[in-house]
Design a protein around this motif. Sequence first.
Motif, PDB file in Angstrom:
ATOM      1  N   SER A 146       0.830  -1.190   0.000  1.00 17.69           N
ATOM      2  CA  SER A 146       0.000   0.000   0.000  1.00 17.69           C
ATOM      3  C   SER A 146       0.868   1.245   0.000  1.00 17.69           C
ATOM      4  N   ARG A 147       0.252   2.351  -0.293  1.00 16.92           N
ATOM      5  CA  ARG A 147       0.987   3.621  -0.325  1.00 16.92           C
ATOM      6  C   ARG A 147       1.471   3.999   1.073  1.00 16.92           C
ATOM      7  N   ALA A 148       0.617   3.780   2.065  1.00 12.24           N
ATOM      8  CA  ALA A 148       1.018   4.098   3.444  1.00 12.24           C
ATOM      9  C   ALA A 148       2.170   3.224   3.901  1.00 12.24           C
ATOM     10  N   GLY A 149       2.139   1.927   3.519  1.00 16.04           N
ATOM     11  CA  GLY A 149       3.243   1.046   3.890  1.00 16.04           C
ATOM     12  C   GLY A 149       4.551   1.450   3.242  1.00 16.04           C
ATOM     13  N   CYS A 150       4.496   1.876   1.970  1.00 10.25           N
ATOM     14  CA  CYS A 150       5.721   2.321   1.291  1.00 10.25           C
ATOM     15  C   CYS A 150       6.287   3.579   1.934  1.00 10.25           C
ATOM     16  N   LEU A 151       5.406   4.510   2.281  1.00 12.38           N
ATOM     17  CA  LEU A 151       5.880   5.741   2.919  1.00 12.38           C
ATOM     18  C   LEU A 151       6.466   5.462   4.292  1.00 12.38           C
ATOM     19  N   ARG A 152       5.823   4.547   5.033  1.00 12.12           N
ATOM     20  CA  ARG A 152       6.365   4.210   6.355  1.00 12.12           C
ATOM     21  C   ARG A 152       7.728   3.544   6.242  1.00 12.12           C
ATOM     22  N   LEU A 153       7.880   2.638   5.286  1.00 13.76           N
ATOM     23  CA  LEU A 153       9.181   1.982   5.090  1.00 13.76           C
ATOM     24  C   LEU A 153      10.236   2.980   4.640  1.00 13.76           C
ATOM     25  N   LEU A 154       9.842   3.925   3.789  1.00 12.84           N
ATOM     26  CA  LEU A 154      10.795   4.930   3.311  1.00 12.84           C
ATOM     27  C   LEU A 154      11.245   5.840   4.445  1.00 12.84           C
ATOM     28  N   ARG A 155      10.321   6.204   5.331  1.00  6.84           N
ATOM     29  CA  ARG A 155      10.702   7.052   6.471  1.00  6.84           C
ATOM     30  C   ARG A 155      11.593   6.298   7.456  1.00  6.84           C
ATOM     31  N   GLU A 156      11.388   4.978   7.577  1.00  6.43           N
ATOM     32  CA  GLU A 156      12.248   4.195   8.470  1.00  6.43           C
ATOM     33  C   GLU A 156      13.655   4.070   7.912  1.00  6.43           C
ATOM     34  N   ARG A 157      13.790   3.904   6.614  1.00  5.96           N
ATOM     35  CA  ARG A 157      15.107   3.709   6.010  1.00  5.96           C
ATOM     36  C   ARG A 157      15.807   5.029   5.715  1.00  5.96           C
ATOM     37  N   ALA A 158      15.074   6.110   5.582  1.00  2.73           N
ATOM     38  CA  ALA A 158      15.657   7.447   5.403  1.00  2.73           C
ATOM     39  C   ALA A 158      15.035   8.361   6.450  1.00  2.73           C
ATOM     40  N   PRO A 159      15.545   8.350   7.687  1.00  6.84           N
ATOM     41  CA  PRO A 159      14.912   9.117   8.775  1.00  6.84           C
ATOM     42  C   PRO A 159      14.828  10.611   8.520  1.00  6.84           C
ATOM     43  N   VAL A 160      15.605  11.151   7.580  1.00  7.21           N
ATOM     44  CA  VAL A 160      15.526  12.578   7.294  1.00  7.21           C
ATOM     45  C   VAL A 160      14.128  12.947   6.812  1.00  7.21           C
ATOM     46  N   LEU A 161      13.431  12.033   6.169  1.00  4.84           N
ATOM     47  CA  LEU A 161      12.070  12.304   5.706  1.00  4.84           C
ATOM     48  C   LEU A 161      11.075  12.332   6.854  1.00  4.84           C
ATOM     49  N   ALA A 162      11.461  11.818   8.003  1.00  3.80           N
ATOM     50  CA  ALA A 162      10.576  11.818   9.174  1.00  3.80           C
ATOM     51  C   ALA A 162      10.786  13.055  10.038  1.00  3.80           C
ATOM     52  N   TRP A 163      12.057  13.432  10.303  1.00  2.00           N
ATOM     53  CA  TRP A 163      12.282  14.547  11.224  1.00  2.00           C
ATOM     54  C   TRP A 163      12.342  15.902  10.528  1.00  2.00           C
ATOM     55  N   SER A 190      36.107  13.696   6.645  1.00  2.00           N
ATOM     56  CA  SER A 190      35.326  14.558   7.528  1.00  2.00           C
ATOM     57  C   SER A 190      34.145  15.200   6.815  1.00  2.00           C
ATOM     58  N   PHE A 191      34.008  14.952   5.522  1.00  2.00           N
ATOM     59  CA  PHE A 191      32.912  15.559   4.758  1.00  2.00           C
ATOM     60  C   PHE A 191      31.835  14.549   4.369  1.00  2.00           C
ATOM     61  N   PHE A 192      32.208  13.512   3.628  1.00  2.00           N
ATOM     62  CA  PHE A 192      31.204  12.594   3.079  1.00  2.00           C
ATOM     63  C   PHE A 192      30.434  11.827   4.152  1.00  2.00           C
ATOM     64  N   PRO A 193      31.082  11.221   5.147  1.00  2.00           N
ATOM     65  CA  PRO A 193      30.294  10.507   6.170  1.00  2.00           C
ATOM     66  C   PRO A 193      29.334  11.408   6.934  1.00  2.00           C
ATOM     67  N   VAL A 194      29.692  12.679   7.116  1.00  2.00           N
ATOM     68  CA  VAL A 194      28.806  13.594   7.843  1.00  2.00           C
ATOM     69  C   VAL A 194      27.506  13.802   7.073  1.00  2.00           C
ATOM     70  N   VAL A 195      27.612  14.008   5.774  1.00  2.00           N
ATOM     71  CA  VAL A 195      26.416  14.223   4.946  1.00  2.00           C
ATOM     72  C   VAL A 195      25.551  12.966   4.896  1.00  2.00           C
ATOM     73  N   LEU A 196      26.177  11.811   4.721  1.00  2.00           N
ATOM     74  CA  LEU A 196      25.418  10.573   4.605  1.00  2.00           C
ATOM     75  C   LEU A 196      24.750  10.189   5.913  1.00  2.00           C
ATOM     76  N   TYR A 197      25.431  10.389   7.033  1.00  2.00           N
ATOM     77  CA  TYR A 197      24.799  10.060   8.309  1.00  2.00           C
ATOM     78  C   TYR A 197      23.639  11.011   8.606  1.00  2.00           C
ATOM     79  N   MET A 198      23.722  12.237   8.167  1.00  2.00           N
ATOM     80  CA  MET A 198      22.613  13.170   8.369  1.00  2.00           C
ATOM     81  C   MET A 198      21.340  12.664   7.687  1.00  2.00           C
ATOM     82  N   LEU A 199      21.481  11.951   6.572  1.00  2.00           N
ATOM     83  CA  LEU A 199      20.329  11.457   5.824  1.00  2.00           C
ATOM     84  C   LEU A 199      19.789  10.145   6.382  1.00  2.00           C
ATOM     85  N   PHE A 200      20.670   9.261   6.869  1.00  2.00           N
ATOM     86  CA  PHE A 200      20.253   7.913   7.230  1.00  2.00           C
ATOM     87  C   PHE A 200      20.387   7.598   8.719  1.00  2.00           C
ATOM     88  N   GLY A 201      21.044   8.423   9.509  1.00  2.00           N
ATOM     89  CA  GLY A 201      21.262   8.122  10.919  1.00  2.00           C
ATOM     90  C   GLY A 201      20.077   8.505  11.782  1.00  2.00           C
TER      91      GLY A 201
END
Length: 615
Positions: free
Chosen positions: A41-58, A104-115
């Motif tokens: 479902s659309r809601a399930g896809c959005l929930r999974l996407l927010r779990e795997r990319a927390p930036v979309l949640a906060w 000191s650059f790339f891991p900071v950006v990537l963790y901001m999106l997925f951490g």
Amino acid sequence: DQRPVARRHGRPSVSEATYGAGDAPRPGRLRGRLSRGRGCSRAGCLRLLRERAPVLAWLPRYRLRTWILGDAVAGLTVGILHIPQGMAFALLTSVAPIYGLYTSFFPVVLYMLFGTGRHVSTGTFAVVSLMTGSVVEQLVPVPLELNSSSPEAADFEAQRIGVASAVAFLSGIIMLCMFGLQLGFLSTYLSEPIVKAFTSAAAFHVTVSQLQSMLGLRLPRHTGAFSLFKTLASVMENLQLTNVAELVISLVCLAVLVPVKEVNTRFRQQLRTPIPVEILTVIIATGVAYASSLNSRFDIEIVGHIPAGFPRPRIPALHTLPEVAGDTVAITFVGYAVSVSLAMIYADKHGYSIQPNQELLAHGISNTVSSLFTCFPSSATLATTNILESAGGYTQLSGLFTSLVVLIVLLLIGPLFYFLPKAVLACINVTSLRQMFVQFQDLPELWRVSRIDFAVWLVTWLSVVVLNVDLGLAIGVVFSMMTVICRTQRCSVLYLHLSTIRPLQLIQNCYEVPGVKILTYNGPIYYGNRSFFRADVNRLLGLSPERIRRIEKARKAVEKREREAIRTVVRSPRTQCHVNRQTRLPMCTSPRWLMSHVPPSSGEGCCEHVIFFGK
């Protein structure tokens, strides 16, 4: 319809009720369940996407007016600190300082999106850099004669960063595989005493490895077991070759860095942002070295050329993966354990939760993608995470401001650090480990709380210092697991009081209920501790092997008399029994009735009310 009549009326047949055939799902039902499980479902896809990319949640719930100032100040402060530490930790990894800025650059950006850790600062970490540097030194050792301006030097640096990037790539792949298998719980095997002892002992390795840079000695780096003592012996043998100019630079830097860091720690509540003493030291030292031409006059070692611009993607040295696999596993576990521990500490402090498996995904993506841009392994860092939280950071958005500061240095300011002495970076390395050295203050409290945890701390620390970083960590983990087995084997058995369910020896002026004993065992009962459990129970109940043997002998005698009484009754087929009227037992005329109604474990006087008659 060939099914039984009972099934047609909705009742299971005898065979189905006996063997459970009626509980099996019908083919149609199973097919329907599978089709519903495959549905999306659309809601399930959005929930999974927010779990795997927390930036979309906060990010949609971000409080701009309340949080933006704190995130900006904290991010800029940490970004300024990343510049000297990135270049300094690159020396621990045995690569050029520019690669520390990339890390000191790339891991900071990537963790901001997925951490999921709001107050976690990722980048270069001293312990992980030291372990990676040991791998680099083993596979690409320094040639005896190497001119820094020769074409061979560029090829040599390319080989070294290729190995370091391969370690980062393999570490990221391992983390992604662990995420796929949902193995985030493995971080629990690295307990708090192990992590603290390991980081404290690794701080000694880092300090000793930086002595040659602080003294201006050109010595090969030792790896393997007893590397710390080998390095100390090599430094002491070549102490007469010390470069006085670099020694003076190191003493001056330590005299500035240590007091200012102490001020930042003691007045952390009063200071809005800590004093950026590292970047100020780097700027002043670079200016003095350039104005005085220290590299040509006193032959001090400087950073050299730092290319400006964005790094181009490059494939790591994948052919070295089989050779670095063993060390990479240890690096992966250390980096992940430190990162998750820091994230949990600050999550508990600020009242939110993190997801250990999502942290595996975040750090796995960070290391895998960063390795394609000539970065070495990264993780959460102790110093920058502490500064990020104390400076007022609220969310992962502070990583955006941190990466902007590093990006400006990469694009514009990097070449200006050409004359920076490496002795300054060595001093920054040593002073950044202050928090790891002060962990010795926790030992008295640990001794009072748990002697076993104190032993785990001591064994891990000694193993890491005496042997090596990765081997010492393995010994600490194995010893910790052995203590777990010993704890379950030697758990205590206590009396409990019936009314309060508390240990009896902790209650005064109370009496036990006659004939009732309540015991508690603080652990599972299995084959490893059954003998200890039985011994403790026998001791508390006052049982000895001799007494148990007498009781068993008496019980067997009673059973023997019962069997003889039954055989006497069954001997004559015409035996009849009449029951005493006081017991009002039914009269029986068949030996089979007697056999089925006289319990075989009856007491000694069970036949007192039964009268037997012969023919």
